[in-house]
Design an enzyme around this catalytic site. Structure first.
Site, mmCIF file in Angstrom:
data_model
loop_
_atom_site.group_PDB
_atom_site.id
_atom_site.type_symbol
_atom_site.label_atom_id
_atom_site.label_comp_id
_atom_site.label_asym_id
_atom_site.label_seq_id
_atom_site.Cartn_x
_atom_site.Cartn_y
_atom_site.Cartn_z
ATOM 1 N N PRO A 1 0.798 -1.226 0.000
ATOM 2 C CA PRO A 1 0.000 0.000 0.000
ATOM 3 C C PRO A 1 0.831 1.276 0.000
ATOM 4 O O PRO A 1 1.857 1.358 0.670
ATOM 5 C CB PRO A 1 -0.826 -0.112 1.283
ATOM 6 C CG PRO A 1 -0.118 -1.111 2.129
ATOM 7 C CD PRO A 1 0.541 -2.058 1.171
ATOM 8 N N ASN A 2 0.342 2.235 -0.750
ATOM 9 C CA ASN A 2 0.891 3.600 -0.862
ATOM 10 C C ASN A 2 2.188 3.679 -1.666
ATOM 11 O O ASN A 2 2.669 4.776 -1.947
ATOM 12 C CB ASN A 2 1.084 4.242 0.526
ATOM 13 C CG ASN A 2 -0.223 4.337 1.279
ATOM 14 O OD1 ASN A 2 -1.181 4.894 0.750
ATOM 15 N ND2 ASN A 2 -0.305 3.765 2.460
ATOM 16 N N ARG B 1 5.217 10.868 -2.690
ATOM 17 C CA ARG B 1 4.879 10.569 -1.295
ATOM 18 C C ARG B 1 6.073 10.867 -0.382
ATOM 19 O O ARG B 1 7.132 10.251 -0.545
ATOM 20 C CB ARG B 1 4.545 9.075 -1.220
ATOM 21 C CG ARG B 1 4.370 8.555 0.170
ATOM 22 C CD ARG B 1 4.375 7.034 0.188
ATOM 23 N NE ARG B 1 4.079 6.584 1.526
ATOM 24 C CZ ARG B 1 4.322 5.367 1.977
ATOM 25 N NH1 ARG B 1 4.876 4.462 1.183
ATOM 26 N NH2 ARG B 1 4.029 5.057 3.210
ATOM 27 N N TYR C 1 11.195 8.942 1.172
ATOM 28 C CA TYR C 1 11.202 7.893 0.143
ATOM 29 C C TYR C 1 11.845 8.311 -1.179
ATOM 30 O O TYR C 1 11.991 7.481 -2.070
ATOM 31 C CB TYR C 1 9.760 7.414 -0.108
ATOM 32 C CG TYR C 1 9.113 6.823 1.128
ATOM 33 C CD1 TYR C 1 9.604 5.638 1.682
ATOM 34 C CD2 TYR C 1 8.044 7.450 1.766
ATOM 35 C CE1 TYR C 1 9.030 5.090 2.822
ATOM 36 C CE2 TYR C 1 7.466 6.911 2.913
ATOM 37 C CZ TYR C 1 7.965 5.736 3.432
ATOM 38 O OH TYR C 1 7.404 5.201 4.565
ATOM 39 N N ASN D 1 8.151 -5.351 -0.868
ATOM 40 C CA ASN D 1 8.066 -4.238 0.070
ATOM 41 C C ASN D 1 6.608 -4.200 0.504
ATOM 42 O O ASN D 1 5.750 -3.704 -0.238
ATOM 43 C CB ASN D 1 8.482 -2.919 -0.577
ATOM 44 C CG ASN D 1 8.446 -1.780 0.433
ATOM 45 O OD1 ASN D 1 7.880 -1.911 1.521
ATOM 46 N ND2 ASN D 1 9.051 -0.656 0.078
ATOM 47 N N ALA E 1 3.072 -0.622 4.874
ATOM 48 C CA ALA E 1 2.569 -0.654 6.255
ATOM 49 C C ALA E 1 2.106 -2.047 6.683
ATOM 50 O O ALA E 1 2.061 -2.341 7.887
ATOM 51 C CB ALA E 1 1.433 0.347 6.398
ATOM 52 N N ASP F 1 1.245 -15.487 6.773
ATOM 53 C CA ASP F 1 0.719 -16.842 6.598
ATOM 54 C C ASP F 1 0.718 -17.262 5.132
ATOM 55 O O ASP F 1 0.880 -18.457 4.833
ATOM 56 C CB ASP F 1 -0.706 -16.936 7.171
ATOM 57 C CG ASP F 1 -0.724 -16.987 8.688
ATOM 58 O OD1 ASP F 1 0.358 -17.106 9.311
ATOM 59 O OD2 ASP F 1 -1.827 -16.911 9.266
ATOM 60 N N GLU G 1 12.595 -9.269 1.966
ATOM 61 C CA GLU G 1 11.802 -8.101 2.367
ATOM 62 C C GLU G 1 12.650 -6.847 2.121
ATOM 63 O O GLU G 1 13.831 -6.829 2.484
ATOM 64 C CB GLU G 1 11.478 -8.268 3.862
ATOM 65 C CG GLU G 1 10.702 -7.144 4.490
ATOM 66 C CD GLU G 1 10.477 -7.409 5.996
ATOM 67 O OE1 GLU G 1 10.592 -8.578 6.460
ATOM 68 O OE2 GLU G 1 10.208 -6.429 6.702
ATOM 69 N N HIS H 1 12.737 -2.521 2.420
ATOM 70 C CA HIS H 1 12.180 -1.233 2.832
ATOM 71 C C HIS H 1 13.090 -0.133 2.310
ATOM 72 O O HIS H 1 14.319 -0.215 2.477
ATOM 73 C CB HIS H 1 12.070 -1.135 4.356
ATOM 74 C CG HIS H 1 11.171 -2.186 4.910
ATOM 75 N ND1 HIS H 1 9.801 -2.111 4.776
ATOM 76 C CD2 HIS H 1 11.440 -3.357 5.528
ATOM 77 C CE1 HIS H 1 9.274 -3.199 5.313
ATOM 78 N NE2 HIS H 1 10.242 -3.974 5.767
ATOM 79 N N ARG I 1 13.064 4.886 12.599
ATOM 80 C CA ARG I 1 11.788 5.617 12.578
ATOM 81 C C ARG I 1 10.934 5.258 13.802
ATOM 82 O O ARG I 1 11.456 4.749 14.792
ATOM 83 C CB ARG I 1 11.093 5.333 11.240
ATOM 84 C CG ARG I 1 11.958 5.779 10.053
ATOM 85 C CD ARG I 1 11.284 5.528 8.737
ATOM 86 N NE ARG I 1 10.056 6.314 8.604
ATOM 87 C CZ ARG I 1 9.132 6.076 7.679
ATOM 88 N NH1 ARG I 1 9.296 5.081 6.804
ATOM 89 N NH2 ARG I 1 8.043 6.830 7.620
#
Ligand code: DQA
Length: 148
Positions: A9-10, A17, A22, A74, A77, A87, A98, A100, A107
């Site tokens: 999301p986002n 953003r 970012y 990524n 949130a 899961d 993963e 970020h 943060r």
């Protein structure tokens, strides 16, 4: 043989953003860059972005049968909230890294915990959008080694 890059999301708003956190690179730029890098290494890169948790779960399920060998995600949130995405990876056993863009550990405290990190092959945080390329470099080297 393909590698799937999932953005949560986002992340469709990348470039506009919170650019102080970012950066100004767009998601389109990121996807073009990993697609080119993957092709140069001999891999197809499929890119998927969704703002919806269930759609991300469904895409991970599909990765079990569509020729995906590895996922770079990524989760945005959902990193900090989603037992469902955890899961999905646990249930399909599709290996993943993963990523970020920001260093989540610098943060807010709620960003320090990830529901995915302990079952990920590896985790990148704080390398900006270059983190996607660094993760992809690792993944292609690992897939190449597995084939030998
Ligand atoms: C993020 C970090 C998350 O905490 C945040 O919710 C995001 C982006 C990153 O790439 O730094 O959406 O995953």
């Amino acid at each position: 043989m393909s590698i799937l890059v999932i953005n949560g999301p986002n992340l469709n708003l990348l470039g506009t953003r919170e650019p102080g956190i970012y950066g100004s690179t767009t998601l389109g730029d990121v996807e073009a860059s990993v697609t080119k890098q993957g092709a140069e290494a001999g891999y197809t890169v499929d890119c998927f972005q969704s703002n919806h948790e269930g759609a991300i779960v469904d895409r991970i399920h599909l990765a079990r049968t569509d020729g995906t060998r590895f996922v770079i995600i990524n989760p945005g949130a959902y990193t900090h909230t989603s037992v469902a995405i955890r899961d999905a990876f646990a249930g399909t056993a599709v290996p993943f890294c993963e990523v970020h863009i920001s260093n989540v550990h610098q943060r807010e405290k709620f960003r320090h915990h990830s529901y995915l990190s302990d079952i990920a092959v590896g985790v990148m945080a704080g390398f900006g959008v270059q983190g996607y390329n660094l993760a992809l470099e690792f993944v292609t080297a690992r897939l190449n080694a597995e084939q030998q």
